[in-house]
Design an enzyme around this catalytic site. Structure first.
Site, mmCIF file in Angstrom:
data_model
loop_
_atom_site.group_PDB
_atom_site.id
_atom_site.type_symbol
_atom_site.label_atom_id
_atom_site.label_comp_id
_atom_site.label_asym_id
_atom_site.label_seq_id
_atom_site.Cartn_x
_atom_site.Cartn_y
_atom_site.Cartn_z
ATOM 1 N N TRP A 334 -2.767 4.223 -5.357
ATOM 2 C CA TRP A 334 -3.895 5.252 -4.917
ATOM 3 C C TRP A 334 -4.046 5.030 -3.222
ATOM 4 C CZ3 TRP A 334 -8.666 6.825 -3.477
ATOM 5 C CH2 TRP A 334 -9.576 5.837 -3.151
ATOM 6 N N ILE A 336 -2.053 3.312 -0.647
ATOM 7 C CA ILE A 336 -0.968 2.777 -0.192
ATOM 8 C C ILE A 336 -0.950 2.040 1.043
ATOM 9 C CG2 ILE A 336 1.633 3.180 0.808
ATOM 10 C CD1 ILE A 336 1.085 3.406 -2.420
ATOM 11 N N HIS A 372 -15.013 -4.673 -0.411
ATOM 12 C CA HIS A 372 -15.892 -3.675 -0.788
ATOM 13 C C HIS A 372 -17.337 -4.029 -0.689
ATOM 14 C CE1 HIS A 372 -12.197 -2.022 -2.909
ATOM 15 N NE2 HIS A 372 -12.661 -1.055 -2.890
HETATM 16 C C1 LIG Z 1 -2.292 -7.299 -6.435
HETATM 17 C C2 LIG Z 1 -1.269 -6.056 -6.178
HETATM 18 C C3 LIG Z 1 -0.759 -6.278 -4.859
HETATM 19 C C4 LIG Z 1 -0.289 -6.225 -7.047
HETATM 20 O O1 LIG Z 1 0.587 -5.102 -6.903
HETATM 21 P P1 LIG Z 1 1.941 -4.978 -7.781
HETATM 22 O O2 LIG Z 1 2.791 -4.036 -7.322
HETATM 23 O O3 LIG Z 1 1.391 -4.684 -9.110
HETATM 24 O O4 LIG Z 1 2.779 -6.354 -7.896
HETATM 25 P P2 LIG Z 1 4.070 -6.455 -8.680
HETATM 26 O O5 LIG Z 1 3.897 -8.077 -9.299
HETATM 27 O O6 LIG Z 1 4.629 -5.722 -9.496
HETATM 28 O O7 LIG Z 1 5.158 -7.044 -7.211
HETATM 29 C C5 LIG Z 1 5.063 -6.283 -6.106
HETATM 30 C C6 LIG Z 1 6.228 -6.779 -5.116
HETATM 31 O O8 LIG Z 1 6.051 -8.085 -5.361
HETATM 32 C C7 LIG Z 1 7.649 -8.421 -5.432
HETATM 33 N N1 LIG Z 1 7.668 -9.935 -6.176
HETATM 34 C C8 LIG Z 1 7.069 -10.007 -7.591
HETATM 35 N N2 LIG Z 1 7.377 -11.242 -7.653
HETATM 36 C C9 LIG Z 1 7.752 -11.970 -6.596
HETATM 37 C C10 LIG Z 1 8.059 -13.278 -5.912
HETATM 38 N N3 LIG Z 1 8.085 -14.171 -6.966
HETATM 39 N N4 LIG Z 1 8.312 -13.549 -4.915
HETATM 40 C C11 LIG Z 1 8.525 -12.566 -3.764
HETATM 41 N N5 LIG Z 1 8.278 -11.202 -4.155
HETATM 42 C C12 LIG Z 1 7.833 -11.076 -5.524
HETATM 43 C C13 LIG Z 1 8.044 -7.592 -6.244
HETATM 44 O O9 LIG Z 1 9.544 -7.357 -6.173
HETATM 45 C C14 LIG Z 1 7.540 -6.112 -5.453
HETATM 46 O O10 LIG Z 1 8.267 -5.952 -4.449
HETATM 47 P P3 LIG Z 1 8.474 -4.316 -3.975
HETATM 48 O O11 LIG Z 1 7.101 -3.890 -3.658
HETATM 49 O O12 LIG Z 1 9.135 -4.399 -2.831
HETATM 50 O O13 LIG Z 1 9.251 -3.676 -4.967
HETATM 51 C C15 LIG Z 1 -2.042 -4.780 -6.138
HETATM 52 O O14 LIG Z 1 -2.554 -4.478 -7.467
HETATM 53 C C16 LIG Z 1 -3.032 -4.535 -5.184
HETATM 54 O O15 LIG Z 1 -2.540 -3.993 -4.212
HETATM 55 N N6 LIG Z 1 -4.227 -4.532 -5.418
HETATM 56 C C17 LIG Z 1 -5.287 -4.451 -4.758
HETATM 57 C C18 LIG Z 1 -5.583 -2.961 -4.228
HETATM 58 C C19 LIG Z 1 -6.985 -2.704 -3.572
HETATM 59 O O16 LIG Z 1 -7.833 -3.517 -3.652
HETATM 60 N N7 LIG Z 1 -7.065 -1.682 -3.047
HETATM 61 C C20 LIG Z 1 -7.966 -1.168 -2.607
HETATM 62 C C21 LIG Z 1 -8.168 0.244 -2.301
HETATM 63 S S1 LIG Z 1 -9.771 0.821 -1.863
#
Ligand SMILES: CC(C)(COP(=O)(O)OP(=O)(O)OC[C@H]1O[C@@H](n2cnc3c(N)ncnc32)[C@H](O)[C@@H]1OP(=O)(O)O)[C@@H](O)C(=O)NCCC(=O)NCCS
Length: 445
Positions: A334, A336, A372
């Site tokens: 939501w 990016i 937040h």
């Molecule tokens: C915590 C958070 C970062 C997790 O994101 P996610 O996409 O669910 O995480 P994933 O575990 O699926 O992996 C994401 C990436 O890490 C990579 N990854 C996973 N395990 C890994 C490892 N051991 N080493 C390196 N990279 C790794 C994945 O390949 C993926 O890469 P890509 O994006 O290039 O495809 C996400 O939920 C987030 O951003 N949360 C906070 C958001 C927020 O607070 N927003 C505020 C809005 S007001």
């Protein structure tokens, strides 16, 4: 019989060849096996139904309260005294921190300070970036809560940007050192398509990026992650720009109008004793609608407007979060810019150091919960932790949804958490704000 033989036969007998063709079996459009997914018309129907069903609520609201929209009151949300603009001054002062980060990087690039000294200076700069505005908002009495949110929001964005600036330049130095070790003559970072500051096809390489122009391009660009060479769009599309500007202005007015006319009376009603549950229903609708309009206003209209002006090429400000079947999908899609920053500078570095995935995710949500809370508590001058807890509650909620619900049920759970979760947090803060500042919630009525 071949197709051509069949058509010759049909022609001679004057028969329509379609009558003899055998059609493949076909699924009904609404069955999932059909693979059909274009529900644009249904979406329009939902919008029409939403408008019609809320028209009654809106009419009732106007009959009961009259017209509450008041542009003068909007100004008073930003300024207590027309001759004192503390929030604007605070935002102007933020240039000191921006320039400090640039000068630290310049010293590091020429090697007049060590990596450790540079890191300490950067950390001091970044910590001051969070402490200085919060101390100012808490001590300057002429700053309003809205002014406080705006200035703290600006400083938080700067914190994330300057952290990214520090990290990215450090990576460039590491690459430079690795190349020097391999006795190569090139001192540049990996070559990417185009440069910052101008749309010509020249690549900036480290340390040539450490200029005021490059730094301010990054500060104004709609991204939190620094790159030496951002993707650039070839030209400014005037029609696109004007459309986004029109949307920005129109939706801004609509948001202010809806908050004054609809949201404020709903919050006031919800505060009345013994009616909280009944009135939550009338609060969730305006709150949710305002949030959706805010999403479009900020992530589509405003960020695209700025990006178009700066010929900034990466327009992926949001993905299809509305299809989220899990809570983690929602948070990863939501917002990016924030998500990309979390991945690049916090989540992936933790994973690479061997931190367990669940712990790394919890740490990201903890940091997000801190910001937040920072953005709400400091401007309101009260520390209640509702925003912090709301964000941290996402971790168990994500576990629950991914374990017990999937598909449409998961999607419904995400929507319900958004529709109900936010107004609860709003009510908590409004309630406590009025109790602290006026001694009672009756002051709201
Ligand atoms: C915590 C958070 C970062 C997790 O994101 P996610 O996409 O669910 O995480 P994933 O575990 O699926 O992996 C994401 C990436 O890490 C990579 N990854 C996973 N395990 C890994 C490892 N051991 N080493 C390196 N990279 C790794 C994945 O390949 C993926 O890469 P890509 O994006 O290039 O495809 C996400 O939920 C987030 O951003 N949360 C906070 C958001 C927020 O607070 N927003 C505020 C809005 S007001």
């Amino acid at each position: 019989m071949t197709h051509s033989e069949l058509s010759v036969l049909c022609k001679s007998c004057k028969i329509n060849p379609v009558a003899l063709t055998r059609f493949p079996p076909l699924e009904s459009l609404l069955s999932s096996a059909s693979g059909y997914s274009n529900y644009r018309g249904i979406l329009n129907w939902c919008v029409v139904m939403l408008v019609l069903s809320n028209a009654r609520l809106f009419l009732e609201n106007i009959i009961k309260y009259g017209i509450l929209v008041d542009p003068i009151q909007v100004v008073s949300l930003f300024l207590k005294d027309p001759y004192s603009w503390p929030a604007a001054c605070l935002i102007i002062v933020s240039n000191v921190f921006i320039l400090a980060a640039l000068y630290i990087e310049r010293r590091l690039a020429v090697g007049t300070i060590s990596e450790t000294t540079g890191l300490i200076l950067h950390l001091f700069n970044l910590t001051s970036l969070l402490i200085f505005p919060s101390a100012s908002v808490l001590t300057v009495t002429s700053i309003t809560p809205v002014g406080g949110v705006l200035s703290l929001g600006t400083y938080t964005v700067l914190f994330l940007k300057l952290y990214s600036y520090m990290d990215s330049n450090k990576w460039c130095r590491e690459i430079r050192q690795a190349k020097a070790k391999r006795m190569t003559r090139s001192y540049s970072c990996p070559i990417v398509a185009q440069s910052n500051g101008s749309a010509v096809n020249t690549n900036v390489s480290y340390p040539g990026n450490l200029t005021h122009r490059d730094m301010y391009y990054f500060i104004f660009a709609p991204t939190l992650c620094y790159q030496l060479n951002f993707p650039r769009s070839p030209r400014i599309r005037k029609r696109f720009l004007i459309r986004r500007l029109f949307e920005m202005l129109f939706l801004m007015q609509l948001l202010v109008g809806l908050i004054q006319q609809w949201m404020v009376p709903s919050v006031q009603n919800s505060m009345k004793p013994f009616q909280v549950c009944i009135n939550m229903e009338t609060l969730t609708v305006p709150n949710h609608l305002i949030w959706l309009i805010f999403f479009y206003w900020f992530f589509h209209s405003s960020l695209n407007f700025v990006a178009e002006l700066l010929q900034f090429g990466d327009r992926e400000f949001y993905r299809d979060w509305w299809n989220s079947e899990t809570v983690t999908y929602f948070w990863a899609n939501w917002n990016i810019p924030v998500h990309k920053w979390c991945l690049r500078h916090f989540y992936k570095p933790m994973l690479r150091k061997g931190v367990n995935k669940f712990l790394a995710q919890t740490a990201v949500f903890l940091a997000s919960a801190f910001f937040h809370e920072y953005l709400v508590s400091v401007p309101l001058k009260m520390f209640r932790l509702w925003a912090f807890m709301g964000m941290m509650a996402q971790v168990p909620l994500a576990l629950f949804v991914s374990r017990f619900l999937n598909g449409n049920y998961g999607n419904a759970a995400v929507w319900i958490s958004l529709i109900i979760g936010q107004p609860i947090a709003v009510l908590m803060y409004v309630h406590d704000y009025y109790v602290i500042h006026y001694g009672t919630v009756e002051a709201l009525a």
